[in-house]
Write a protein that holds these residues in place. Structure first.
Motif, short mmCIF file in Angstrom:
data_model
loop_
_atom_site.label_atom_id
_atom_site.label_comp_id
_atom_site.label_asym_id
_atom_site.label_seq_id
_atom_site.Cartn_x
_atom_site.Cartn_y
_atom_site.Cartn_z
N PRO A 99 6.73 -13.48 93.88
CA PRO A 99 7.60 -14.67 93.83
C PRO A 99 7.40 -15.56 92.63
O PRO A 99 6.33 -15.47 92.29
CB PRO A 99 7.39 -15.17 95.24
N PRO A 100 8.49 -16.51 92.61
CA PRO A 100 8.12 -17.23 91.07
C PRO A 100 7.14 -18.27 91.24
O PRO A 100 6.55 -18.91 90.40
CB PRO A 100 9.51 -17.87 91.06
N ASP A 101 6.90 -18.56 92.48
CA ASP A 101 5.61 -19.48 92.75
C ASP A 101 4.42 -19.25 92.79
O ASP A 101 3.42 -19.73 93.21
CB ASP A 101 6.02 -20.48 93.65
N LEU A 102 4.11 -17.69 92.72
CA LEU A 102 2.82 -17.02 92.81
C LEU A 102 1.69 -17.81 92.05
O LEU A 102 0.85 -17.83 92.60
CB LEU A 102 2.95 -15.62 92.62
N GLY A 103 2.02 -17.94 90.75
CA GLY A 103 1.03 -18.65 89.77
C GLY A 103 0.61 -20.12 90.48
O GLY A 103 -0.55 -20.45 90.36
N ARG A 104 1.43 -20.87 91.08
CA ARG A 104 1.21 -21.96 91.60
C ARG A 104 0.01 -21.81 92.83
O ARG A 104 -0.58 -22.60 93.11
CB ARG A 104 2.25 -22.92 91.82
N ARG A 105 0.71 -20.99 93.69
CA ARG A 105 0.09 -20.50 94.93
C ARG A 105 -1.57 -20.23 94.63
O ARG A 105 -2.59 -20.61 95.10
CB ARG A 105 0.61 -19.60 95.74
N TYR A 106 -1.53 -19.59 93.51
CA TYR A 106 -2.99 -18.77 93.45
C TYR A 106 -3.66 -19.95 92.78
O TYR A 106 -4.94 -20.05 92.92
CB TYR A 106 -2.89 -17.59 92.55
N GLY A 107 -3.12 -20.68 91.80
CA GLY A 107 -3.94 -21.70 91.02
C GLY A 107 -4.09 -22.81 92.00
O GLY A 107 -5.33 -23.46 91.97
N ALA A 108 -3.68 -23.08 93.07
CA ALA A 108 -3.91 -24.06 94.39
C ALA A 108 -5.24 -23.70 94.90
O ALA A 108 -6.24 -24.39 95.29
CB ALA A 108 -2.93 -24.33 95.31
N VAL A 109 -5.41 -22.38 94.98
CA VAL A 109 -6.56 -21.97 95.84
C VAL A 109 -7.51 -21.42 95.06
O VAL A 109 -9.09 -21.46 95.26
CB VAL A 109 -6.42 -20.72 96.86
N SER A 110 -7.55 -21.04 93.50
CA SER A 110 -8.63 -20.89 92.73
C SER A 110 -8.98 -21.81 91.93
O SER A 110 -10.11 -21.79 91.42
CB SER A 110 -8.12 -19.54 91.73
N GLY A 111 -8.20 -22.76 91.72
CA GLY A 111 -8.57 -23.97 90.89
C GLY A 111 -8.12 -23.54 89.42
O GLY A 111 -8.20 -24.63 88.46
N ASP A 112 -7.62 -22.60 88.96
CA ASP A 112 -7.05 -22.19 87.85
C ASP A 112 -5.57 -22.54 87.57
O ASP A 112 -4.76 -21.84 87.94
CB ASP A 112 -7.45 -20.83 87.53
N ARG A 113 -5.52 -23.86 87.09
CA ARG A 113 -4.12 -24.33 87.07
C ARG A 113 -3.64 -24.48 85.51
O ARG A 113 -3.11 -25.28 84.92
CB ARG A 113 -4.05 -25.72 87.57
N ASN A 114 -4.21 -23.05 84.57
CA ASN A 114 -3.66 -23.10 83.27
C ASN A 114 -2.02 -23.27 83.52
O ASN A 114 -1.39 -22.62 84.14
CB ASN A 114 -4.13 -21.87 82.86
N PRO A 115 -1.55 -23.81 82.31
CA PRO A 115 0.07 -24.07 82.49
C PRO A 115 0.89 -22.71 82.19
O PRO A 115 2.04 -22.55 82.73
CB PRO A 115 0.17 -25.02 81.05
N ILE A 116 0.18 -21.68 81.68
CA ILE A 116 0.88 -20.60 81.60
C ILE A 116 1.17 -19.91 82.61
O ILE A 116 2.17 -18.90 82.93
CB ILE A 116 0.12 -19.47 80.69
N HIS A 117 0.71 -20.24 83.93
CA HIS A 117 0.82 -19.54 85.20
C HIS A 117 1.75 -20.67 86.04
O HIS A 117 2.09 -19.95 87.17
CB HIS A 117 -0.33 -19.40 85.95
N LEU A 118 2.08 -21.65 85.67
CA LEU A 118 2.80 -22.63 86.69
C LEU A 118 4.31 -22.59 86.69
O LEU A 118 5.03 -22.58 87.67
CB LEU A 118 2.26 -24.01 86.39
N TYR A 119 4.86 -23.10 85.52
CA TYR A 119 6.40 -23.23 85.75
C TYR A 119 6.88 -22.63 84.23
O TYR A 119 6.06 -22.54 83.22
CB TYR A 119 6.90 -24.84 85.67
#
Length: 282
Positions: A179-199
């Motif tokens: 899904p399009p929000d997978l990067g945000r969901r994984y970032g929320a649980v892993s702490g890795d909120r690199n902008p390339i994964h978010l929007y």
């Protein structure tokens, strides 16, 4: 060796704040000898549950081998933002990851984690360097990893090679819709909120036309698909990250039993390789 000993896992928010403003580029072919360790680390059950859900693992009392990577990831970030480290954290490329797990690790176990700057290699696209991480429980080694990262020279791409035209991908064993929000969901649980994964707009700031999946999510999802084959055996799982997985997309997973364990691939529906890897029994 300059060694730091921490009283607790450092805050990723604070580390990312430092990473966002840090500048630097390796001047030679070596990096300083740095290490950091922390004792008395216990996984957070709610984080484990959310991680398993995002990555496709069954809920159980032991920790996924890839969860131990995100548990230790703040120590890598601590070394990256260290004043002696001549590397800008933003823009680094994760190119390979090897994990060895010697026995299952329970959620309630207290862990000692140590992370060290390892070998460096000059390559055509820049400087590759390793983070070597070890985890012990009650003085017993239970897990270790080598994460290889590329610091790119200006104007150089990551060096991923496209699938040759004479190569035919195997028939997929599974196809996954991301899904399009997978990067945000994984970032929320892993702490890795690199902008390339978010929007899309944050990914475009770094040259990607859509957000891309985390490489360690891709590895974790493959490991979850192989969990029943691995069971509780000691094993290693090595992967090479080939090309970005854009979100949303469909990806194909295939596996092949070999004498030493299992070979596997993750690739696009058009046959472009995203990840190749092997599980081997220890």
């Amino acid at each position: 060796m300059q060694a730091d000993t921490l009283s607790s896992i450092p805050s990723l928010w604070r580390l990312y704040a430092g990473a966002a403003v840090k500048r630097g580029r390796p001047a030679g072919d070596s990096l300083p000898a740095l290490s950091v360790s922390v004792a008395g680390v216990r996984a957070d059950r709610s984080q484990v549950k959310a991680y398993n859900r995002v990555c496709g693992f069954e809920q159980q009392e032991t920790l996924a081998a890839t969860f131990l990577h995100i548990l230790s990831f703040p120590l890598q970030m601590h070394l990256l933002v260290h004043n002696a480290m001549p590397v800008a954290p933003m823009g680094l490329v994760h190119v390979r990851n090897r994990i060895r797990q010697y026995r299952p690790v329970g959620q309630e176990e207290l862990l000692w984690i140590d992370c060290t700057v390892g070998e460096t290699r000059r390559v055509d696209t820049g400087l590759e360097f390793d983070f070597n991480t070890r985890i012990e429980a009650n003085g017993e080694p239970v897990w270790e990893s080598v994460s290889t990262t590329l610091s790119r020279m200006p104007g150089k791409a990551a060096g991923n090679k496209p699938l040759r035209q004479d190569q035919t991908p195997p028939e997929p064993d599974e196809t996954w819709s991301l899904p399009p929000d997978l990067g945000r969901r994984y970032g929320a649980v892993s702490g890795d909120r690199n902008p390339i994964h978010l929007y899309p707009f944050t990914a475009k700031l770094f040259g990607f036309w859509r957000p891309i999946a985390h490489g360690m999510w891709s590895k974790a999802r493959c490991l979850a698909a192989l969990a029943s084959t691995i069971g509780n055996k000691p094993f290693s799982i090595d992967v090479r990250f080939k090309t970005p997985v854009y979100l949303p997309s469909d990806v194909c997973f295939s596996r092949q039993q070999v004498e030493s364990g299992v070979d596997f691939q993750l690739y696009s529906t058009g046959g472009r390789p995203h990840l190749t890897g092997e599980v081997a029994w220890l």
